[in-house]
Motif scaffolding. Sequence first.
Motif, mmCIF file in Angstrom:
data_model
loop_
_atom_site.group_PDB
_atom_site.id
_atom_site.type_symbol
_atom_site.label_atom_id
_atom_site.label_comp_id
_atom_site.label_asym_id
_atom_site.label_seq_id
_atom_site.Cartn_x
_atom_site.Cartn_y
_atom_site.Cartn_z
ATOM 1 N N PRO A 68 -5.542 8.324 -9.967
ATOM 2 C CA PRO A 68 -5.083 9.535 -9.272
ATOM 3 C C PRO A 68 -4.268 10.466 -10.175
ATOM 4 C CG PRO A 68 -3.845 7.635 -8.526
ATOM 5 C CD PRO A 68 -4.894 7.114 -9.454
ATOM 6 N N LEU A 104 -6.852 -3.193 -6.703
ATOM 7 C CA LEU A 104 -7.348 -3.131 -5.325
ATOM 8 C C LEU A 104 -8.746 -2.543 -5.375
ATOM 9 C CD1 LEU A 104 -4.178 -1.655 -3.641
ATOM 10 C CD2 LEU A 104 -5.063 -3.951 -3.334
ATOM 11 N N GLU A 109 -6.801 1.398 13.156
ATOM 12 C CA GLU A 109 -6.250 1.677 11.826
ATOM 13 C C GLU A 109 -5.523 0.484 11.231
ATOM 14 O OE1 GLU A 109 -4.655 5.531 10.839
ATOM 15 O OE2 GLU A 109 -5.377 6.348 12.711
ATOM 16 N N ILE A 124 -10.607 -1.686 0.410
ATOM 17 C CA ILE A 124 -9.711 -1.900 1.561
ATOM 18 C C ILE A 124 -10.491 -1.497 2.800
ATOM 19 C CG2 ILE A 124 -7.509 -1.247 2.634
ATOM 20 C CD1 ILE A 124 -6.732 -0.271 -0.287
ATOM 21 N N VAL A 167 -10.551 -0.746 6.731
ATOM 22 C CA VAL A 167 -9.617 -0.380 7.801
ATOM 23 C C VAL A 167 -10.404 -0.199 9.094
ATOM 24 C CG1 VAL A 167 -7.839 1.287 8.496
ATOM 25 C CG2 VAL A 167 -8.229 0.847 6.086
ATOM 26 N N ASP A 168 -9.885 -0.687 10.201
ATOM 27 C CA ASP A 168 -10.531 -0.470 11.493
ATOM 28 C C ASP A 168 -10.409 1.013 11.837
ATOM 29 O OD1 ASP A 168 -11.151 -2.241 14.326
ATOM 30 O OD2 ASP A 168 -10.606 -0.141 14.495
ATOM 31 N N TYR A 224 -1.187 6.236 -12.533
ATOM 32 C CA TYR A 224 -1.531 7.631 -12.218
ATOM 33 C C TYR A 224 -1.234 8.502 -13.432
ATOM 34 C CZ TYR A 224 3.489 7.626 -11.242
ATOM 35 O OH TYR A 224 4.843 7.460 -11.348
ATOM 36 N N PHE A 245 -5.571 -3.074 8.988
ATOM 37 C CA PHE A 245 -6.357 -3.536 7.841
ATOM 38 C C PHE A 245 -7.209 -4.728 8.252
ATOM 39 C CE2 PHE A 245 -2.587 -1.508 5.969
ATOM 40 C CZ PHE A 245 -3.251 -0.473 5.339
ATOM 41 N N PHE A 251 0.814 -1.222 0.000
ATOM 42 C CA PHE A 251 0.000 0.000 0.000
ATOM 43 C C PHE A 251 0.846 1.269 0.000
ATOM 44 C CE2 PHE A 251 -3.756 -2.353 2.147
ATOM 45 C CZ PHE A 251 -4.025 -2.961 0.935
ATOM 46 N N ARG A 252 2.104 1.137 0.421
ATOM 47 C CA ARG A 252 2.983 2.308 0.417
ATOM 48 C C ARG A 252 3.415 2.683 -0.999
ATOM 49 N NH1 ARG A 252 4.951 1.145 5.692
ATOM 50 N NH2 ARG A 252 6.247 -0.559 4.985
ATOM 51 N N HIS A 253 3.297 1.756 -1.938
ATOM 52 C CA HIS A 253 3.841 1.988 -3.276
ATOM 53 C C HIS A 253 2.819 2.036 -4.406
ATOM 54 C CE1 HIS A 253 7.255 0.359 -0.937
ATOM 55 N NE2 HIS A 253 7.862 1.374 -1.514
ATOM 56 N N VAL A 254 1.617 1.537 -4.183
ATOM 57 C CA VAL A 254 0.670 1.427 -5.308
ATOM 58 C C VAL A 254 -0.446 2.470 -5.237
ATOM 59 C CG1 VAL A 254 1.066 -1.030 -5.629
ATOM 60 C CG2 VAL A 254 -0.741 -0.265 -4.086
ATOM 61 N N THR A 255 -1.229 2.522 -6.316
ATOM 62 C CA THR A 255 -2.454 3.321 -6.330
ATOM 63 C C THR A 255 -3.607 2.344 -6.605
ATOM 64 O OG1 THR A 255 -2.534 3.715 -8.699
ATOM 65 C CG2 THR A 255 -1.149 5.190 -7.418
ATOM 66 N N ARG A 256 -4.833 2.891 -6.622
ATOM 67 C CA ARG A 256 -5.979 2.012 -6.873
ATOM 68 C C ARG A 256 -6.023 1.528 -8.322
ATOM 69 N NH1 ARG A 256 -9.877 1.985 -2.605
ATOM 70 N NH2 ARG A 256 -9.107 3.418 -1.052
#
Lengths: 142, 214
Positions: free
Chosen positions: B102, B71, B81, B74, B76-77, B137, B83, B48-53
């Motif tokens: 994006p 993706l 926070e 997702i 998230v709690d 993107y 997943f 998740f640090r490197h990709v986009t939707r």
Amino acid sequence: MSLLFPKRTKYRKQQKGRIKGKATRCTDVVFGDYGIQALAPAWITRQQIEAARTALARATHRGKVWIRIFPDKPITRKPAESRMGKGKGNVENWVAVVKPGTIMFEFAGVSEQEAKRIHKIVSYKFPIPTRLRRRFHLGGER
Amino acid sequence: MMVKAKPRSLEIKAKRLRREGLVPAVIYGPHVEPIHVAVPEAELEDLFRHVTRSTIVEVQVEGGETYHVFLKDIQVDPITERFLHVDFYVPEPGRMLTIPVPVKLVGTARGMKEGGILEHVHEYIEVEGLPHKIPPYFEIDVSDLGLDESILVGDLPWDDELRPIPPLDDPIVTVLAPRVVTIEAAAEEEAAAEEAAAAAEAEEAEAAEGEAEG
């Protein structure tokens, strides 16, 4: 802006109820860049909402503010020194029922450092602990 | 980007998987039967640090196939926070799909140096296209953008295999001229109008007084 309350309600008075569990709605920052998230259950009164809104509007200067909660629950109280009975008291205030996890306010147009400072100022207006939440973005989208 | 996933039995509760550092996930698509898997949380965080939707991600299922997925969702709690669950969507190769892409801005707009405000109207552009044509993107260079200038959706390269959903004349990014100048001008005009009105009133009053005396 005057204090918030509903224009029209189906019933004048409500039962007290209990706040159980965590929030499942209003849990994501969707309008602004930052959100103020409740970390405990509480009734947030319309006065507290207005105080927080004013503080946010002042602190963000030209930024934008979104209010994500609305005081739609009437709170009644009996007059002082009255005997018990004779029916339910009069509506005295309006509150928003907030569960842990609810994003109460959102704002945009400020830097992260500024957002932290603003959160500290606004957090004093609530009866519960709150947290600053950033909008969820995947890493590649920033 | 690639992640490794283990097939999971639905008899094992999601809560137990999360305790073991795994995130329950599902792989599905129009031509793929749903496959329930579990992905290591650390691997997912790194992904998740490197990709986009709109990035195509490779999911390698242990003892099974490798899927090229987007993706889709997702969960998230809201408090911890962490997943909770991830949906991987396997697109059908020849079928158009709609997805938000994006927009990344590069450079500092010329108009900003002149006092303008950069407004990023579309952070995402909804596009319709074939899976292999969808970019992770759009990168837009705004350094040549002057005051009151915009980059429109129509300025991006589109073709039959990749179409935008918003109208072509929608601005993606625009540099707004500072409003201070117009406010000052308006204030001056207002002041002049007020002065004129006051002078007219004074004249009328004088005339009325003269009539009364006469």
